[in-house]
Design a protein around this motif. Structure first.
Motif, short mmCIF file in Angstrom:
data_model
loop_
_atom_site.label_atom_id
_atom_site.label_comp_id
_atom_site.label_asym_id
_atom_site.label_seq_id
_atom_site.Cartn_x
_atom_site.Cartn_y
_atom_site.Cartn_z
N LEU A 541 -8.93 0.96 -2.88
CA LEU A 541 -8.42 -0.37 -3.19
C LEU A 541 -9.49 -1.17 -3.92
O LEU A 541 -10.66 -1.15 -3.54
CB LEU A 541 -8.01 -1.10 -1.92
N PHE A 542 -9.06 -1.92 -4.93
CA PHE A 542 -9.95 -2.76 -5.72
C PHE A 542 -9.39 -4.18 -5.71
O PHE A 542 -8.18 -4.38 -5.81
CB PHE A 542 -10.08 -2.23 -7.14
N ILE A 543 -10.29 -5.15 -5.59
CA ILE A 543 -9.87 -6.53 -5.33
C ILE A 543 -10.53 -7.48 -6.32
O ILE A 543 -11.73 -7.39 -6.59
CB ILE A 543 -10.28 -6.93 -3.89
N LEU A 544 -9.73 -8.42 -6.83
CA LEU A 544 -10.28 -9.54 -7.59
C LEU A 544 -10.74 -10.57 -6.56
O LEU A 544 -9.92 -11.11 -5.81
CB LEU A 544 -9.22 -10.15 -8.51
N GLN A 550 -4.73 -7.21 -6.04
CA GLN A 550 -5.26 -5.90 -5.67
C GLN A 550 -4.74 -4.82 -6.61
O GLN A 550 -3.60 -4.90 -7.09
CB GLN A 550 -4.85 -5.53 -4.24
N ILE A 551 -5.58 -3.83 -6.84
CA ILE A 551 -5.17 -2.60 -7.51
C ILE A 551 -5.50 -1.46 -6.56
O ILE A 551 -6.61 -1.36 -6.05
CB ILE A 551 -5.89 -2.42 -8.85
N LEU A 616 5.09 -6.64 -7.42
CA LEU A 616 4.45 -5.39 -7.06
C LEU A 616 4.93 -4.31 -8.03
O LEU A 616 6.13 -4.14 -8.24
CB LEU A 616 4.82 -5.02 -5.62
N LYS A 617 3.98 -3.61 -8.61
CA LYS A 617 4.32 -2.58 -9.59
C LYS A 617 3.61 -1.28 -9.23
O LYS A 617 2.43 -1.28 -8.88
CB LYS A 617 3.92 -3.04 -10.99
N TYR A 618 4.36 -0.17 -9.30
CA TYR A 618 3.80 1.16 -9.06
C TYR A 618 4.02 2.04 -10.29
O TYR A 618 5.11 2.05 -10.88
CB TYR A 618 4.50 1.85 -7.88
N TYR A 619 2.97 2.78 -10.65
CA TYR A 619 3.08 3.83 -11.67
C TYR A 619 2.80 5.16 -10.98
O TYR A 619 1.80 5.31 -10.28
CB TYR A 619 2.06 3.61 -12.79
N PHE A 620 3.69 6.15 -11.18
CA PHE A 620 3.53 7.47 -10.58
C PHE A 620 3.35 8.53 -11.67
O PHE A 620 4.14 8.59 -12.62
CB PHE A 620 4.74 7.83 -9.72
N MET A 631 -1.12 1.22 -8.16
CA MET A 631 -0.42 0.03 -7.67
C MET A 631 -1.06 -1.25 -8.19
O MET A 631 -2.30 -1.38 -8.20
CB MET A 631 -0.43 0.01 -6.14
N ILE A 632 -0.24 -2.21 -8.58
CA ILE A 632 -0.71 -3.56 -8.92
C ILE A 632 0.01 -4.54 -8.01
O ILE A 632 1.25 -4.63 -8.02
CB ILE A 632 -0.42 -3.91 -10.39
N TYR A 633 -0.75 -5.26 -7.18
CA TYR A 633 -0.20 -6.29 -6.29
C TYR A 633 -0.64 -7.64 -6.84
O TYR A 633 -1.83 -7.96 -6.88
CB TYR A 633 -0.71 -6.10 -4.86
N LEU A 634 0.35 -8.46 -7.26
CA LEU A 634 0.04 -9.69 -7.98
C LEU A 634 0.75 -10.88 -7.33
O LEU A 634 1.93 -11.14 -7.60
CB LEU A 634 0.49 -9.54 -9.44
N PRO A 635 0.06 -11.64 -6.46
CA PRO A 635 0.66 -12.83 -5.85
C PRO A 635 1.01 -13.87 -6.91
O PRO A 635 0.32 -14.00 -7.93
CB PRO A 635 -0.45 -13.34 -4.92
N ASP A 636 2.08 -14.61 -6.66
CA ASP A 636 2.54 -15.61 -7.63
C ASP A 636 1.43 -16.58 -8.01
O ASP A 636 1.27 -16.93 -9.19
CB ASP A 636 3.71 -16.39 -7.05
N LEU A 637 0.68 -17.05 -7.02
CA LEU A 637 -0.33 -18.08 -7.29
C LEU A 637 -1.39 -17.59 -8.27
O LEU A 637 -1.95 -18.37 -9.04
CB LEU A 637 -0.99 -18.52 -5.98
N PHE A 638 -1.67 -16.29 -8.26
CA PHE A 638 -2.74 -15.75 -9.10
C PHE A 638 -2.22 -14.98 -10.31
O PHE A 638 -2.97 -14.28 -10.98
CB PHE A 638 -3.64 -14.84 -8.26
#
Length: 657
Positions: A541-544, A550-551, A616-620, A631-638
């Protein structure tokens, strides 16, 4: 609450009889504590209540008293360490001394006694000089009669640690702020009470009875609706097996009653009352009873439960008022724990009593949130700063970060600039936060104190903010930083981040290439991104930083067994989030990129309860012998344009071989 209850009960069993006896004494005078000794006598008196103690001794001109009796009566927390070291935590004091040594420290400042503490029998004996110089007491010693008197005025600590000492000396206990009272058996004592006194736990060891009263701010639900919800979902409401229940709307105070056997095989009678928007929960537990009929049929137990009443205002003389509320506010003291041997009195604030501790130290020991719910709260986040110019420059950097990374659809700056809060110079950023069509106002204050920046955040719905801003400001103005042992706290924080902190990817902010040689993939990240510490080679997991962005990259060996499963069933990155949130599938398609066919899923998370609103987006990707999930997890605020561009560049750089 039962876990807490069991721990406290176990603690009580282990505490010496001295602590048990001290409790009854404290009820004698709510304003001060008087402890009396006589040289050579085992009899000590706490507010005129007799206690057996190690006899005080006279050595030269110095009188010595048993530390345990005095410190437990004061409400101090004492930790006996190895090699004769003793650590005392009392309010904002952190005292450490060693048996046989005249040198000791108070908040790391060295001091000297004329005479050293020593062991007598099973007790640590300290000179009166130690008590007099470190606590706000009046000490009298008559060398001719050998009489010793120690008087401590109540500075609040006498109730802060009431689970050690506070007995209930009246026929009833009550809470004048939340307006309840109940009959208690003789010899009962207060074991635990929350900072705002919304939760109270009373124990009678002789009868093996526990009484718990809690007050919640409800949703204006009627009693019959609450009852129906409880019996239809017993696992949510009760920690055990429901045996019987009933709804008594014709009672003088209508209530719902539930009889159940909890997970500790203790019989419980649980009643629920409502009064306006408040829900009162009264729980009576029989700790060693195996007969289920007793709790239902015992007249004495019924009498206790039937004595519960609403409307107590503090005037009744036969009720001991347990409320901690003063002038409409409850004081919360923040103690930071890094391990069981050490804690720091860090800061304090007064809040309205209806507020609870929503979170404290869940992900970071120096982060606490107090409030009504996730819509309305004050949080305090304490961050160690290695390099610091001034608070205005620090605040301007935060404002620039917000402008770059926060989504303009969610974030609208209202004002910023230097100010004061609670008497401290501060930098304030006020903005409007919009989430799922709801508008909130957020005040962020930044205070510099020593090696730390204290970030106070107030969040409230916009309409409520406008009507309650005076109350919010009164709370903020009571904020006080109390940590004096800052050098030790700095070391603790550094050790914490070494052990638990995320790993920055680059020495500077320039793009770095991260390679996973085991599973043969690579990706390019800005150097300020961090890798989650506990990631293993297969899932990383990688975090801004300072965001929820998160990625995640997960890789599996591809074999015939794995091929049987759909992509959404193969990977932990999918399964874990599906378990945690209600994810709505928005899109599924196959794209051709990176020289191969890639399956893409897009989900939407809208979870009001967990305050999670995100895309939330997944590439397989499958290769000959590997299966990958990006995976890309992108909260609305950010989800600003800058952040979206950044995560898309990272995805574009992702390569498998």
């Amino acid at each position: 609450m039962n876990n807490l209850k069991k721990k406290v009960t176990a603690l009580i069993v282990c505490i010496s009889m001295i602590a048990s006896l001290l409790g009854s004494a404290l009820a004698a005078d709510d304003d001060k504590l008087t402890i009396s000794f006589k040289i050579g006598s085992e009899k000590a008196y706490v507010n005129l209540f007799e206690v057996k103690a190690e006899p005080p001794q006279l050595k030269g001109n110095a009188a010595f008293v048993p530390a345990k009796v005095v410190l437990e009566a004061f409400g101090a927390e004492t930790i006996w360490k190895e090699h004769g070291k003793v650590n005392i935590i009392y309010r904002d004091l952190d005292i450490e001394f060693r048996i046989g040594s005249t040198y000791y420290t108070v908040n790391q400042e060295g001091k000297e006694l004329d005479d050293a503490p020593f062991i007598s029998g099973q007790s640590t004996m300290v000179p009166l000089q130690f008590i007099e110089e470190n606590f706000d007491v009046t000490v009298e010693f008559d060398s001719e009669t050998g009489n010793i008197t120690i008087v401590l005025e109540d500075d609040g600590a006498l109730t802060d640690f009431s689970f050690l000492t506070n007995s209930i000396g009246k026929p009833k206990a009550g809470n004048s702020y939340f307006g309840w009272s109940i009959k208690v058996p003789n010899g009962s004592r207060l074991v635990d009470i929350s900072f705002n006194s919304k939760y109270t736990y009373i124990l009678n060891e002789h009868r093996a009875i526990g009484i718990e009263i809690s007050v919640d701010e409800g949703e204006n639900k009627s009693l019959d609706v609450i009852y129906d919800e409880a019996v239809s979902n017993t696992q949510k409401f009760f920690d055990g097996m429901l045996i019987d229940s009933g709804l008594f709307l014709g009672a003088q105070i209508p209530y719902a009653e539930f009889i159940y056997l909890n997970f500790y095989e203790e019989w419980v009678m649980h009643r629920i009352y409502t009064n306006g928007n408040r829900v009162y929960s009264v729980i009576l537990t029989l700790y060693y009873e195996t007969d289920p009929n007793r709790i239902s049929n015992d007249k004495y137990l019924k009498e206790i439960m039937n004595s519960f009443s609403l409307g107590y205002d503090g005037e009744a003389k036969d009720v001991q008022d347990l409320s901690k509320v003063a002038y409409g506010f409850a004081r919360y003291e923040n103690y930071v724990h890094f391990d069981y041997l050490k804690k720091y009195f860090n800061w304090e604030i007064n809040v309205i009593p209806e507020w609870n501790v929503l979170a404290t130290g869940d992900n970071y020991p120096l982060h606490t949130r107090l409030g009504l719910n996730s819509d309305e709260f004050i949080s305090v986040y304490v961050k160690k700063i290695d390099q610091f110019a001034d608070i205005e420059s620090y605040g301007e950097d935060i404002a620039r970060w917000n402008d770059k990374y926060l989504n303009k659809k969610c974030y609208s700056l209202l004002e910023k600039g230097s100010t004061h809060v609670a008497g401290y110079p501060a930098y304030k950023i006020t903005f409007r936060l919009t989430l799922k069509g709801k508008n909130y106002i957020v005040d962020d204050y930044y205070i510099h104190h020593g090696n730390f920046v204290y970030n106070l955040t107030l969040k409230a719905p916009e309409e409520k903010y406008a009507s309650q801003i005076e109350t919010y400001n009164k709370m903020l103005d009571t904020f006080r930083i109390n940590q004096l042992d800052e050098k030790s706290l700095v070391k603790e924080v550094d050790s914490y981040w070494i052990k638990y902190g995320n790993q920055r990817l680059g020495k500077n902010d320039e793009t770095v290439k991260y390679q996973n040689k085991t599973f043969k993939w690579s990706a390019e990240f800005p150097g300020y991104w961090e890798k989650y510490t506990y990631s293993d080679e297969s899932l990383q997991l990688f975090i801004l930083p300072d965001s929820g962005v998160q990625i995640g990259i997960e890789a599996l060996e591809l074999n015939e067994y794995i091929r049987k499963f759909d992509y959404t069933e193969r990977f932990s990155l999918v399964a874990l989030l599906m378990y945690k949130y209600d994810m709505k599938e928005m899109e599924k398609k196959t794209i051709y990129a990176k020289g191969t066919n890639i399956t893409m899923y897009r989900y939407r998370i809208d979870d009001d309860e967990q305050e999670a609103f995100a895309d939330l987006k997944y590439y397989f990707i499958d290769t000959k012998d590997k299966s990958y999930c990006f995976m890309i997890y992108l909260p609305d605020l950010f989800s600003s344009d800058a952040v979206r561009d950044e995560v898309e560049r990272i995805w574009d750089s992702f390569n498998v071989s």
